[in-house]
Design a protein around this motif. Structure first.
Motif, PDB file in Angstrom:
ATOM      1  N   UNK A 172       0.777  -1.353   0.029  1.00 26.90           N
ATOM      2  CA  UNK A 172      -0.078  -0.022   0.111  1.00 26.90           C
ATOM      3  C   UNK A 172       0.764   1.294   0.068  1.00 26.90           C
ATOM      4  N   UNK A 173       1.937   1.274   0.804  1.00 25.27           N
ATOM      5  CA  UNK A 173       2.898   2.363   0.868  1.00 25.27           C
ATOM      6  C   UNK A 173       3.619   2.645  -0.464  1.00 25.27           C
ATOM      7  N   UNK A 174       3.998   1.412  -0.971  1.00 25.54           N
ATOM      8  CA  UNK A 174       4.607   1.595  -2.543  1.00 25.54           C
ATOM      9  C   UNK A 174       3.636   1.914  -3.489  1.00 25.54           C
ATOM     10  N   UNK A 175       2.364   1.654  -3.374  1.00 28.64           N
ATOM     11  CA  UNK A 175       1.254   2.152  -4.377  1.00 28.64           C
ATOM     12  C   UNK A 175       1.025   3.606  -3.901  1.00 28.64           C
ATOM     13  N   UNK A 176       1.113   4.048  -3.020  1.00 26.21           N
ATOM     14  CA  UNK A 176       0.738   5.565  -2.554  1.00 26.21           C
ATOM     15  C   UNK A 176       1.952   6.399  -3.143  1.00 26.21           C
ATOM     16  N   UNK A 177       3.149   5.906  -3.204  1.00 26.84           N
ATOM     17  CA  UNK A 177       4.130   6.589  -3.602  1.00 26.84           C
ATOM     18  C   UNK A 177       3.980   6.672  -5.194  1.00 26.84           C
ATOM     19  N   UNK A 178       3.546   5.444  -5.830  1.00 25.32           N
ATOM     20  CA  UNK A 178       3.349   5.440  -7.306  1.00 25.32           C
ATOM     21  C   UNK A 178       1.996   6.301  -7.677  1.00 25.32           C
ATOM     22  N   UNK A 179       1.296   6.360  -6.835  1.00 30.31           N
ATOM     23  CA  UNK A 179      -0.047   7.319  -6.997  1.00 30.31           C
ATOM     24  C   UNK A 179       0.646   8.686  -7.062  1.00 30.31           C
ATOM     25  N   UNK A 180       1.398   9.188  -6.080  1.00 34.10           N
ATOM     26  CA  UNK A 180       1.935  10.420  -5.865  1.00 34.10           C
ATOM     27  C   UNK A 180       2.751  10.847  -7.270  1.00 34.10           C
ATOM     28  N   UNK A 181       3.646  10.034  -7.576  1.00 32.24           N
ATOM     29  CA  UNK A 181       4.381  10.219  -8.729  1.00 32.24           C
ATOM     30  C   UNK A 181       3.483  10.380  -9.932  1.00 32.24           C
ATOM     31  N   UNK A 182       2.780   9.416 -10.148  1.00 31.32           N
ATOM     32  CA  UNK A 182       1.828   9.521 -11.404  1.00 31.32           C
ATOM     33  C   UNK A 182       1.137  10.962 -11.366  1.00 31.32           C
ATOM     34  N   UNK A 183       0.600  11.324 -10.291  1.00 28.58           N
ATOM     35  CA  UNK A 183      -0.366  12.347 -10.229  1.00 28.58           C
ATOM     36  C   UNK A 183       0.493  13.717 -10.416  1.00 28.58           C
ATOM     37  N   UNK A 184       1.653  13.735  -9.914  1.00 20.19           N
ATOM     38  CA  UNK A 184       2.583  14.933 -10.080  1.00 20.19           C
ATOM     39  C   UNK A 184       2.910  14.962 -11.571  1.00 20.19           C
ATOM     40  N   UNK A 185       3.336  13.880 -12.103  1.00 23.98           N
ATOM     41  CA  UNK A 185       3.569  13.856 -13.616  1.00 23.98           C
ATOM     42  C   UNK A 185       2.390  14.377 -14.303  1.00 23.98           C
ATOM     43  N   UNK A 186       1.128  13.983 -13.965  1.00 23.63           N
ATOM     44  CA  UNK A 186      -0.142  14.204 -14.832  1.00 23.63           C
ATOM     45  C   UNK A 186       0.085  15.967 -14.344  1.00 23.63           C
ATOM     46  N   UNK A 187       0.124  16.368 -13.275  1.00 23.04           N
ATOM     47  CA  UNK A 187      -0.134  17.757 -13.008  1.00 23.04           C
ATOM     48  C   UNK A 187       0.735  18.674 -13.841  1.00 23.04           C
ATOM     49  N   UNK A 188       2.068  18.292 -13.973  1.00 24.72           N
ATOM     50  CA  UNK A 188       3.269  18.921 -14.546  1.00 24.72           C
ATOM     51  C   UNK A 188       2.820  19.076 -16.054  1.00 24.72           C
ATOM     52  N   UNK A 189       2.161  18.018 -16.598  1.00 21.09           N
ATOM     53  CA  UNK A 189       1.980  18.033 -17.894  1.00 21.09           C
ATOM     54  C   UNK A 189       0.725  18.929 -18.052  1.00 21.09           C
ATOM     55  N   UNK A 190      -0.157  18.943 -17.480  1.00 18.80           N
ATOM     56  CA  UNK A 190      -1.362  19.863 -17.388  1.00 18.80           C
ATOM     57  C   UNK A 190      -1.185  21.157 -17.409  1.00 18.80           C
ATOM     58  N   UNK A 191      -0.143  21.627 -16.405  1.00 18.86           N
ATOM     59  CA  UNK A 191       0.026  22.992 -16.096  1.00 18.86           C
ATOM     60  C   UNK A 191       1.202  23.483 -17.031  1.00 18.86           C
ATOM     61  N   UNK A 192       1.983  22.576 -17.514  1.00 21.21           N
ATOM     62  CA  UNK A 192       3.120  22.975 -18.645  1.00 21.21           C
ATOM     63  C   UNK A 192       4.295  23.073 -17.862  1.00 21.21           C
ATOM     64  N   UNK A 193       4.489  22.429 -16.750  1.00 19.98           N
ATOM     65  CA  UNK A 193       5.718  22.681 -15.920  1.00 19.98           C
ATOM     66  C   UNK A 193       6.752  21.663 -16.322  1.00 19.98           C
ATOM     67  N   UNK A 194       8.150  21.973 -16.355  1.00 20.46           N
ATOM     68  CA  UNK A 194       9.039  21.084 -16.801  1.00 20.46           C
ATOM     69  C   UNK A 194       9.218  19.913 -15.632  1.00 20.46           C
ATOM     70  N   UNK A 195       9.037  18.599 -15.986  1.00 25.37           N
ATOM     71  CA  UNK A 195       8.813  17.409 -14.982  1.00 25.37           C
ATOM     72  C   UNK A 195      10.019  17.368 -13.910  1.00 25.37           C
ATOM     73  N   UNK A 196      11.082  18.170 -14.345  1.00 31.55           N
ATOM     74  CA  UNK A 196      12.325  17.852 -13.480  1.00 31.55           C
ATOM     75  C   UNK A 196      12.292  18.885 -12.275  1.00 31.55           C
ATOM     76  N   UNK A 197      11.270  19.477 -12.134  1.00 29.06           N
ATOM     77  CA  UNK A 197      10.969  20.563 -10.987  1.00 29.06           C
ATOM     78  C   UNK A 197      10.650  19.315  -9.747  1.00 29.06           C
TER      79      UNK A 197
END
Length: 197
Positions: A172-197
């Protein structure tokens, strides 16, 4: 007492196999927590456990690991076996194994295709959203199959496997980390931020 020295020795045959249920039993709550928290990764293990139980119960010459990894080719067979067991034990459950299996397979294929497209540079973010959305029908259809399997194994509530274990918590902890990374990646794509931030 006479002994026939030419007679084959006799031994009491006792099965070393535990009383394995026909299918993998898990409570609905635990199933949903693990399936959603691990972004659907738990479903690979879920398929493996169902096929492992089938192999142990029937001494089938099947490979549970292969059937779990390539689950879209064996989903219909598993759901059909679950329904067959329900019929055999005279229990009823309102579902359509063929429809649920088809929903799972189609959602899995769409998920794989959208993930591959989104992995390409410059791919529209809609493909990531499609990948997220397919988790809903995949979890829902397998959830219905799990309800049927629990009934077929005479453990409707899945009490024998309802507790969240330490291993479950780690996933579950591993999955939550994956969810956070996926959602962060999605957020950066949607607002146009560079993924390296």
């Amino acid at each position: 007492m006479e002994h026939d020295i030419y007679k084959a020795p006799q031994a009491e045959l006792v099965s070393n196999l535990p009383d394995t249920p026909e299918f993998y039993v898990v409570s609905e709550r635990k199933f949903l927590i693990l399936a959603i928290a691990t972004v659907g990764t738990y479903l690979i293990y879920w398929f493996y456990r169902h096929w492992k139980n089938q192999k142990l119960k029937h001494s089938d010459s099947i490979w549970p690991v292969a059937r779990a990894i390539f689950n879209i080719f064996f989903t219909h067979a598993l759901f059909k076996r679950i329904q067959g067991k329900l019929t055999e034990v005279g229990k009823t459950f309102t579902w359509s194994p063929r429809v649920m299996a088809t929903v799972f397979v189609i959602a899995s294929i769409i998920s794989n295709i959208s993930d591959r497209i989104y992995a390409q540079e410059g791919a529209p973010v809609i493909f990531s959203l499609i990948g997220f959305a397919t988790l809903i029908p995949m979890v829902w259809s397998s959830y219905k199959a799990q309800q049927a399997a629990n009934i077929a194994c005479d453990d409707v509530a899945g009490k024998q496997n309802s507790k969240i274990t330490a291993a479950n918590m780690a996933w579950i902890i591993f999955g939550v980390i994956i969810w956070m990374l996926l959602l962060f990646d999605l957020y950066t794509e949607m607002v146009g931020l560079p993924a390296s931030l």
